[in-house]
Design a protein around this motif. Structure first.
Motif, short mmCIF file in Angstrom:
data_model
loop_
_atom_site.label_atom_id
_atom_site.label_comp_id
_atom_site.label_asym_id
_atom_site.label_seq_id
_atom_site.Cartn_x
_atom_site.Cartn_y
_atom_site.Cartn_z
N ARG A 219 15.63 -4.37 7.16
CA ARG A 219 14.93 -4.97 6.02
C ARG A 219 13.45 -5.13 6.30
NH1 ARG A 219 13.41 -10.05 5.03
NH2 ARG A 219 14.66 -10.89 6.73
N LYS A 220 13.10 -5.64 7.49
CA LYS A 220 11.69 -5.85 7.81
C LYS A 220 10.93 -4.53 7.86
CE LYS A 220 9.77 -9.09 9.14
NZ LYS A 220 8.86 -10.07 8.47
N ARG A 221 11.54 -3.51 8.43
CA ARG A 221 10.88 -2.22 8.53
C ARG A 221 10.68 -1.59 7.15
NH1 ARG A 221 14.55 -0.37 13.77
NH2 ARG A 221 13.31 -1.53 15.33
N LEU A 222 11.67 -1.74 6.28
CA LEU A 222 11.54 -1.20 4.93
C LEU A 222 10.47 -1.95 4.14
CD1 LEU A 222 15.29 -0.56 4.09
CD2 LEU A 222 13.51 1.18 4.36
N TYR A 227 5.05 -1.79 1.76
CA TYR A 227 3.67 -2.27 1.66
C TYR A 227 2.67 -1.15 1.98
CZ TYR A 227 -0.67 -4.59 2.97
OH TYR A 227 -1.99 -4.94 3.07
N GLN A 228 2.93 -0.40 3.03
CA GLN A 228 2.00 0.66 3.41
C GLN A 228 1.95 1.77 2.36
OE1 GLN A 228 2.73 2.04 7.40
NE2 GLN A 228 2.24 0.07 8.33
N LEU A 229 3.08 2.04 1.72
CA LEU A 229 3.11 3.07 0.68
C LEU A 229 2.43 2.60 -0.59
CD1 LEU A 229 6.80 4.28 1.13
CD2 LEU A 229 4.77 5.62 1.66
N SER A 230 2.75 1.38 -1.04
CA SER A 230 2.27 0.91 -2.34
C SER A 230 0.85 0.36 -2.28
CB SER A 230 3.22 -0.18 -2.89
OG SER A 230 3.27 -1.29 -1.99
N GLU A 231 0.52 -0.36 -1.21
CA GLU A 231 -0.79 -1.00 -1.15
C GLU A 231 -1.83 -0.16 -0.41
OE1 GLU A 231 -1.44 -3.75 -2.79
OE2 GLU A 231 0.66 -3.83 -3.47
N GLU A 242 6.02 4.94 12.28
CA GLU A 242 5.30 3.73 12.66
C GLU A 242 6.03 2.46 12.21
OE1 GLU A 242 1.20 3.60 11.62
OE2 GLU A 242 0.82 5.66 12.26
N THR A 243 6.97 2.59 11.28
CA THR A 243 7.73 1.43 10.84
C THR A 243 9.14 1.39 11.42
OG1 THR A 243 8.32 2.62 8.79
CG2 THR A 243 6.42 1.15 8.71
N LEU A 266 8.11 5.93 -5.54
CA LEU A 266 7.20 4.79 -5.50
C LEU A 266 5.75 5.26 -5.62
CD1 LEU A 266 6.45 1.80 -4.98
CD2 LEU A 266 6.58 2.31 -2.54
N LEU A 267 5.39 6.30 -4.88
CA LEU A 267 4.03 6.82 -4.94
C LEU A 267 3.70 7.42 -6.30
CD1 LEU A 267 3.69 8.48 -1.43
CD2 LEU A 267 2.69 6.33 -2.20
N GLN A 268 4.74 7.91 -7.00
CA GLN A 268 4.55 8.54 -8.31
C GLN A 268 4.69 7.53 -9.45
OE1 GLN A 268 7.49 11.67 -8.17
NE2 GLN A 268 6.15 13.06 -7.00
N GLY A 269 4.81 6.27 -9.11
CA GLY A 269 4.92 5.23 -10.13
C GLY A 269 6.32 5.02 -10.62
N LYS A 270 7.32 5.43 -9.74
CA LYS A 270 8.75 5.27 -10.06
C LYS A 270 9.09 6.05 -11.32
CE LYS A 270 8.45 0.62 -8.16
NZ LYS A 270 8.69 -0.82 -8.37
#
Length: 270
Positions: A219-222, A227-231, A242-243, A266-270
């Protein structure tokens, strides 16, 4: 293919070569002075990221977790020369020499500016790989002392790392895991680094987090990856390792199972 060359006549000095990209976690029993000869090394150490190239020199402290990514660069493979500064020798050294600063129990990696002192030191140990007879123990000690004296002369804070002889004792498990969950190491290694047996580690973990280590780590890694993908707008191929995930396909499956959509979506706006 990775190649780790250790001369049995000079075991404190070794080279590490990679002809292909390599990623992995590392924890060393002894501090190590490293000079990059060619290629590139990226490291994640705590909450810091480092990138080292040809000619860079750094000290990797003992009993510290890091993720490393080795790559070739400019048509040359990754290659480094490492000098192990054994804990036994450092103990002996600091019984004879004054410690200038109190040890740091969570020592950071130290990077060094280019200097003729380090250049000449590494030039002097390259020939050790050509030895066909035992390097005298006295010379081993002389080279380690030379390395220590050079480091002390160019970095006044080096004693905080070199004179830290603390062993893994029972520490605050929750604090340690919150800082190090992204490292993909076995639970046995996590338990050792927190000063516990595996059984005690699992018991204390359940008390601290009300769930199993495996579920909490996933859960923590996901969440970190999300966060790294979206933000930060990073790519899945740059995030998964890295995660704490071993490969991209496993990461993508776990991500979709947890969030209901893929990293790409997620990167494509779902």
């Amino acid at each position: 293919m990775a190649e780790r060359q250790v001369n049995r006549y000079a075991e404190n000095v070794l080279t590490c070569s990679e002809n292909q990209q390599y990623r992995g976690e590392m924890v060393l029993d002894d501090s190590a002075l490293v000079r990059i000869i060619s290629g590139e090394l990226k490291m994640v150490h705590g909450d810091r990221h480092y990138t080292f190239g040809a000619g860079d020199t750094f000290l990797f402290p003992r009993n510290q977790l890091s993720t490393m990514m080795k790559n070739g660069k400019d048509g040359k493979p990754y290659k480094a020369v490492i000098m192990r500064l054994t804990t036994a020798y450092l103990r002996d050294y600091y019984t004879k020499n004054e410690v200038l600063l109190e040890p740091a129990h969570s020592p950071e990696m130290l990077c060094f500016d280019k200097t003729p002192l380090l250049d000449s030191f590494f030039a002097s140990i390259f020939p050790y790989f050509e030895l066909d007879n035992q390097l005298p123990e006295k010379l081993v000690q002389i080279k380690m002392e030379e390395a220590i004296e050079i480091l002390r002369s160019i970095n006044p804070h080096i004693d905080r790392v070199l004179s830290d002889f603390s062993e893994a004792g029972k520490i605050n498990l929750a604090d340690f895991m919150e800082k190090n969950y992204m490292f993909n190491i076995p639970l046995e290694k996590f338990s050792h680094l927190t000063g516990r047996s595996l059984t005690t580690f699992k018991r204390d973990f359940k008390k601290a987090f009300q769930t199993s280590p495996q579920r909490w780590l996933t859960r923590k890694r996901l969440e970190l990856a999300h966060y790294q993908l979206s933000e930060q707008q990073r790519k899945p191929v740059d995030v998964y390792y890295e995660t704490g995930f071993e490969n991209l396909s496993h990461f993508s499956r776990a991500f979709k199972s947890h969030f209901g959509y893929t990293p790409t979506a997620l990167l494509q706006g779902k």
